[in-house]
Structures are given as structure tokens and as C-alpha cells.
Design an enzyme around this catalytic site. Structure first.
Site, PDB file in Angstrom:
ATOM      1  N   LYS A 130       5.666  44.560 -24.261  1.00  0.00           N
ATOM      2  CA  LYS A 130       5.258  42.628 -24.197  1.00  0.00           C
ATOM      3  C   LYS A 130       4.326  42.358 -23.993  1.00  0.00           C
ATOM      4  O   LYS A 130       4.429  41.878 -23.044  1.00  0.00           O
ATOM      5  CB  LYS A 130       6.699  42.528 -24.704  1.00  0.00           C
ATOM      6  CG  LYS A 130       6.711  41.911 -25.528  1.00  0.00           C
ATOM      7  CD  LYS A 130       7.325  41.653 -26.892  1.00  0.00           C
ATOM      8  CE  LYS A 130       7.135  39.840 -27.674  1.00  0.00           C
ATOM      9  NZ  LYS A 130       5.340  39.821 -28.191  1.00  0.00           N
ATOM     10  N   LYS A 178       5.204  38.493 -15.366  1.00  0.00           N
ATOM     11  CA  LYS A 178       5.770  37.302 -15.921  1.00  0.00           C
ATOM     12  C   LYS A 178       7.541  37.822 -16.905  1.00  0.00           C
ATOM     13  O   LYS A 178       8.302  37.046 -16.251  1.00  0.00           O
ATOM     14  CB  LYS A 178       4.846  36.729 -17.056  1.00  0.00           C
ATOM     15  CG  LYS A 178       5.179  35.805 -18.056  1.00  0.00           C
ATOM     16  CD  LYS A 178       4.154  35.801 -19.215  1.00  0.00           C
ATOM     17  CE  LYS A 178       2.770  35.271 -18.468  1.00  0.00           C
ATOM     18  NZ  LYS A 178       1.834  35.365 -19.830  1.00  0.00           N
ATOM     19  N   GLY A 233      -0.055  36.444 -29.840  1.00  0.00           N
ATOM     20  CA  GLY A 233      -0.970  36.244 -29.962  1.00  0.00           C
ATOM     21  C   GLY A 233      -1.159  36.071 -28.951  1.00  0.00           C
ATOM     22  O   GLY A 233      -0.496  36.018 -27.149  1.00  0.00           O
ATOM     23  N   ASP A 234      -2.450  34.612 -27.930  1.00  0.00           N
ATOM     24  CA  ASP A 234      -3.034  34.990 -27.205  1.00  0.00           C
ATOM     25  C   ASP A 234      -4.680  33.899 -27.812  1.00  0.00           C
ATOM     26  O   ASP A 234      -4.165  33.819 -29.038  1.00  0.00           O
ATOM     27  CB  ASP A 234      -3.267  36.183 -26.530  1.00  0.00           C
ATOM     28  CG  ASP A 234      -3.777  35.833 -24.503  1.00  0.00           C
ATOM     29  OD1 ASP A 234      -2.673  35.851 -24.161  1.00  0.00           O
ATOM     30  OD2 ASP A 234      -4.570  35.689 -24.307  1.00  0.00           O
ATOM     31  N   LYS A 278      -0.900  44.395 -22.569  1.00  0.00           N
ATOM     32  CA  LYS A 278      -1.548  43.446 -23.551  1.00  0.00           C
ATOM     33  C   LYS A 278      -2.676  44.254 -24.335  1.00  0.00           C
ATOM     34  O   LYS A 278      -3.026  44.870 -24.465  1.00  0.00           O
ATOM     35  CB  LYS A 278      -2.477  42.727 -22.484  1.00  0.00           C
ATOM     36  CG  LYS A 278      -3.109  41.365 -22.473  1.00  0.00           C
ATOM     37  CD  LYS A 278      -2.449  40.257 -22.319  1.00  0.00           C
ATOM     38  CE  LYS A 278      -2.042  38.942 -23.757  1.00  0.00           C
ATOM     39  NZ  LYS A 278      -1.768  37.835 -23.120  1.00  0.00           N
ATOM     40  N   ASN A 309      -4.101  26.125 -28.164  1.00  0.00           N
ATOM     41  CA  ASN A 309      -1.996  26.547 -28.366  1.00  0.00           C
ATOM     42  C   ASN A 309      -1.706  25.369 -27.273  1.00  0.00           C
ATOM     43  O   ASN A 309      -0.472  24.726 -27.379  1.00  0.00           O
ATOM     44  CB  ASN A 309      -1.755  27.871 -28.698  1.00  0.00           C
ATOM     45  CG  ASN A 309      -0.161  27.951 -29.058  1.00  0.00           C
ATOM     46  OD1 ASN A 309       0.640  27.545 -27.725  1.00  0.00           O
ATOM     47  ND2 ASN A 309       0.086  28.198 -29.512  1.00  0.00           N
ATOM     48  N   GLN A 361       1.451  40.451 -17.224  1.00  0.00           N
ATOM     49  CA  GLN A 361       2.627  40.240 -17.923  1.00  0.00           C
ATOM     50  C   GLN A 361       3.811  40.572 -17.874  1.00  0.00           C
ATOM     51  O   GLN A 361       4.953  40.653 -18.093  1.00  0.00           O
ATOM     52  CB  GLN A 361       1.777  40.630 -19.089  1.00  0.00           C
ATOM     53  CG  GLN A 361       3.060  40.764 -20.621  1.00  0.00           C
ATOM     54  CD  GLN A 361       2.711  39.232 -21.166  1.00  0.00           C
ATOM     55  OE1 GLN A 361       1.325  38.286 -21.327  1.00  0.00           O
ATOM     56  NE2 GLN A 361       3.859  38.289 -21.721  1.00  0.00           N
TER      57      GLN A 361
END
Ligand code: NDP
Ligand code: 2IT
Length: 450
Positions: A89, A113, A164-165, A125, A239, A110
């Protein structure tokens, strides 16, 4: 700490020229020292060697046709780092700077996290060196379709779930989802960050910034303080930055800056975020145009930044929220923040502080919230989106927001308790790295050598 030197030396040999990736690995491994001293069995299981090597790395060619009819070729990436705690993810980044090192550092971060959220999420990622700036809507759509025409075979709702990123928002996610659905003939929860019309979750779009402000508030509350009345320096104007600013206002703080790749805006009365949204939605406008409606504000162009630094961190603020990109806050900046009395740095972006900047902040005994803790609200709400999609449900904003607050509080508590357990109360960097690592490592050992 020979395991640290040995690991870095090996990575430099086996994965050359991946400086951002080494930086992320070094930060995590340094924090693990007290844990590994107490629990050497992790070394016996070669957990570190296994954790720094992605389970699978996919690199592919993306060919698409621009509006002039010319064929364009980009690189595509998906690094599937760890499936220990759940499906891979993590987001997709579209930016010209994207390369294997950047995607790997983001995938590595990630993993920890996602572990910190307490949810069942592995880590990954992806992205492309495609530059969305200046592209027409149909070019964006064709690129997204071409990208998904390869990516679809590697992902799935229980296998790998992108989101998204930088450069990938709900428009891009919509095109990616549409192409996946067309190819697979299946309305899967295979990507998050979808609009509500496409099966997305309320608040996913806002979640990273909101979560970041919630985290800062929990951190201050533990010191019998809070965000109320605090001046906040924020970088970025995308964002994460703009939703952080929104929530900071809601919690009574005064965000006084934002920035983008061209320069920094400072407004002591508080940033007018509606005006920033107007400017950013007009492809031809610049943050400098803000001065035409707010004459007391100041703008510093990127070329006029302090040497080896970024102007945004050279104003006075109680807290700093780097929310743009990696290594945007340097040692020079950290020193300026400390000297100006900043009490906390909260990473909204992934690895926005350089190693030297982090050391400067921690040494000066200022609060430091690492990105893997403070910006985890986005991926956590992605998991809430996955749960809603799988159950064909749509939860209310109140329900999602209350779960987001609980998750951010849980992340704070886990990081804080691990720091205390290892004799460094208040060191959330150490605490977050240890708590995230321990959850993945324990599950890996139980799963055997796979
Ligand atoms: P956006 O694309 O929405 O915004 C990115 C912002 O950062 C823009 O203001 C952009 O300026 C600026 N920026 C990007 N690259 C650079 C650069 N090389 N130098 C200077 N400024 C730059 O992205 P997000 O807000 O989603 O992401 C921001 C950060 O937050 C990233 O580190 C991302 O990995 C992280 N993050 C994002 C999450 C999410 O849910 N979106 C979740 C957790 C972390 P310009 O417009 O001029 O390009
Ligand atoms: O860095 C991140 O956590 C994100 N870009 C969000 C990842 C996600 O899967 O929602």
C-alpha cells in the site's frame, strides 16, 4: 553499530547511487540501536537484511501520444516493498524528479508508516518521471491510461493498492481507476483517493493534512499546551499543505506561510487559503500574484532563498510543518528555526528534513514528529476507503473523521510509549521507528523465511 555500516556498505554495492534510499535506511537503523541491543534475536533472523530489500520491484515503459501527435516515453515504477502486514500500500508520484532511489525511499518509509497505523497494510510506492505540469486534460488521461495498461497486472484489492502522491490527485486516480476497470472488467477497490462518485471515501482528500494537524495537537497536549494561538510556518501549496492549513485554522492556530517550487509566501496576518487555492487552480498564476490582493504579504522567489536553505524556515513561527517534498528543510534552516524559538517540527511531507536538520532539531530538544507518524492520516484513511469499498458502503464524514482522530492518537501513543520504553522520553523519531519496525519484524518472524 556495525549492522548499520554493514547494511549501508552492502546497499551501496548492490543498489548503487540511491542516495535518498540510503538516507531513509540510515535514519531508521540508527533509531533501532537500543532495541537491537535489548533484543538481538532480530539480527539472528536477518530481519534488517530482509527489510531493506523490496520483495518485488517493477520498472516499465510508458508510451503515450501527446496533443501534437508525438510519441512520448516515460519510466514507470512500482516497488512492492513489504506484504508482511497486508497488501502492498502506498501512493504513486508523477514528477520529473522521480527515479528508482526516490521511489525506494518512499516505499521503505511507507512500510513503517503503515505499521504504525495499527492497520493491516503492507508497504509500497510507485510513480513516473512524467511531468503533469502544462499538460492538457486529455494528455493526463492518455498518460494515466498508458501507465495503468501495464500496472494493472501487478495490483489488486488484496495484492497491491496504489493511491495518490505528488502530482497524482483525484483526477489522475479517476483515470487510473477507469482504465483498470475497463481492462479487468471488475469494480475493485484497487486504488484509493478516488472521488466519492467513484467509490472513494469522504475526507480521504483532506486526511493527510488534517491528520498532521491532529498529530501536532496531540503532541502539544502531552506538554499541557495546544495549537490555539500558535503561529505555524507551512511549506508547499498542494494537497497536504493546504489541508494542514485548513485544520490548523480550525484548531485555533495561525498558519503564516506556504510555498511551491517557485518561491515562498509569508503573511503575518495568516495565509488566505481560498486565495491560494484560486491561484493554484489557474495554471498560469504564481504565488506572487497573492500580493495583488494582500499587499502586506511578502514573496521570496526560489532564486533568492538563503544559501543552502529555504526562505520559508527563516520567519518566526512556533511550529514548522514542511509539507512539500524530501530534503526541503536543511541544517541551515533548522538552525534558523531553533534560533527563532520554534518549539516543534512536524513533517507533513515524506522525509522533508535532511539528516543534519533532524539532528539539529533533536539536539536542541525541540519536538520532532517524523513524517511516518505525522503524515500517516492519508494512508490510514485509504485503508478506511478500502474497507468501505470492500463492504460496498459509504460512511459519514463524522465517522471517518472520528476514526482518523483515533488512528492519529494511536500513532502518537505508540511512538511516545516506545520512546519512553527505551529511555528517551519525547524522542518521537526513535519511538516511531522502533514501534513501526517491531510490528513488522515480529510478524515476519512468525511468517517464517518467505
Ligand atoms: P501535491 O502535488 O498536491 O503538492 C506538492 C507541493 O509540493 C506543491 O506545492 C509543489 O509545488 C511542491 N513541490 C513538489 N516538488 C517540489 C520540489 N522538488 N521542490 C519544491 N517544491 C516542490 O502533493 P502532496 O501535497 O500530496 O504531497 C506533498 C508531500 O506529502 C510529499 O512529500 C508526499 O509524499 C507527502 N505525502 C502525501 C500524502 C497524500 O495523501 N497526498 C500522504 C502522505 C505524505 P509546485 O506546485 O510548484 O510543483
Ligand atoms: O505517502 C503516503 O502515505 C501517501 N502518498 C498516501 C498513500 C496511500 O496509499 O494513501
Amino acid at each position: 553499530m556495525t549492522y548499520l555500516q554493514d547494511t549501508l556498505a552492502r546497499l551501496q554495492q548492490t543498489s548503487p547511487a540511491q542516495t535518498e534510499f540510503y538516507q531513509a535506511v540510515e535514519e531508521v537503523l540508527e533509531s533501532l540501536e537500543p532495541l537491537l541491543e535489548k533484543k538481538p534475536h532480530y539480527l539472528k533472523h536477518s530481519i534488517i537484511e530482509r527489510m531493506v530489500e523490496p520483495e518485488r520491484q517493477i520498472m516499465f515503459r510508458v508510451c503515450w501520444v501527446d496533443d501534437k501527435g508525438e510519441v512520448q516515453v516515460n519510466k514507470g515504477y512500482r516497488v512492492e516493498f513489504s506484504s508482511t502486514l497486508g497488501p502492498y500500500k502506498g501512493g504513486l508520484r508523477f514528477h520529473p524528479s522521480v527515479n528508482a532511489s526516490i521511489i525506494k525511499f518512499l516505499g521503505f518509509e511507507q512500510v513503517f508508516k503503515n505499521a504504525l497505523t495499527g492497520l493491516l497494510l503492507g508497504g509500497g510506492k510507485g510513480g513516473s518521471n512524467f511531468n503533469p505540469k502544462g499538460k492538457s486534460d486529455s494528455e493526463i488521461m492518455r498518460f494515466c491510461q498508458a501507465f495503468m495498461s501495464e500496472l494493472y497486472r501487478h495490483i489488486g484489492p488484496t495484492t497491491d493498492v496504489p493511491a495518490g502522491d505528488i502530482g497524482v490527485g483525484s483526477r489522475e486516480v479517476g483515470y487510473l481507476f477507469g482504465q483498470y476497470k475497463k481492462i479487468k472488467n471488475s469494480y475493485d477497490g484497487v486504488i484509493t483517493g478516488k472521488s466519492v462518485a467513484n467509490g472513494g471515501s469522504l475526507l480521504r482528500n483532506e486526511a493527510t493534512g488534517y491528520g498532521c494537524a491532529y498529530f501536532a495537537n496531540y503532541m502539544l497536549e502531552a506538554q499541557n499546551s495546544g495549537l490555539e494561538g500558535k503561529t505555524c510556518l507551512v511549506s508547499g501549496a498542494g494537497n497536504v499543505a493546504l489541508h494542514t492549513i485548513d485544520k490548523l485554522y480550525e484548531l485555533g492556530a495561525i498558519p503564516v506561510s506556504c510555498s511551491d517550487s517557485s518561491g515562498t509566501l509569508y503573511h503575518a496576518d495568516g495565509i488566505d487559503v481560498d486565495q491560494i487555492r484560486k491561484i493554484k487552480s489557474d495554471g498560469n498564476a504564481s504565488l506572487k500574484d497573492y500580493l495583488s490582493t494582500h499587499s502586506k504579504a511578502k514573496y521570496v522567489a526560489r532564486d533568492d532563498n538563503p544559501k543552502n536553505g529555504n526562505a520559508v524556515w527563516h520567519y518566526k513561527g512556533d511550529l514548522a510543518f514542511p509539507c512539500a517534498t524530501q530534503n526541503e528543510l536543511t541544517e541551515v534552516d533548522a538552525r534558523a528555526l531553533v534560533e527563532a524559538g520554534c518549539v516543534a517540527v512536524v513533517e507533513g511531507a515524506n522525509m522533508p528534513c535532511t539528516r543534519k536538520a533532524v539532528n539539529t532539531i533533536v539536539k536542541a530538544e525541540r519536538l520532532f514528529a517524523p513524517g511516518k507518524a505525522a503524515n500517516a492520516g492519508g494512508v490510514a484513511t485509504s485503508q478506511l476507503e478500502m474497507a468501505q469499498h470492500a463492504g460496498m458502503q459509504s460512511w459519514s464524514e463524522e465517522k471517518v473523521d472520528s476514526k482518523l482522530q483515533d488512528i492519529m492518537h494511536g500513532i502518537y501513543t505508540r511512538s511516545h510509549q516506545a520512546a519512553e520504553e527505551f529511555g528517551q522520553p519525547g524522542n518521537l523519531l526513535l519511538g516511531a521507528n522502533i514501534a513501526g519496525f517491531r510490528r513488522v519484524a515480529d510478524a515476519m518472524i512468525e511468517q517464517g523465511v518467505v
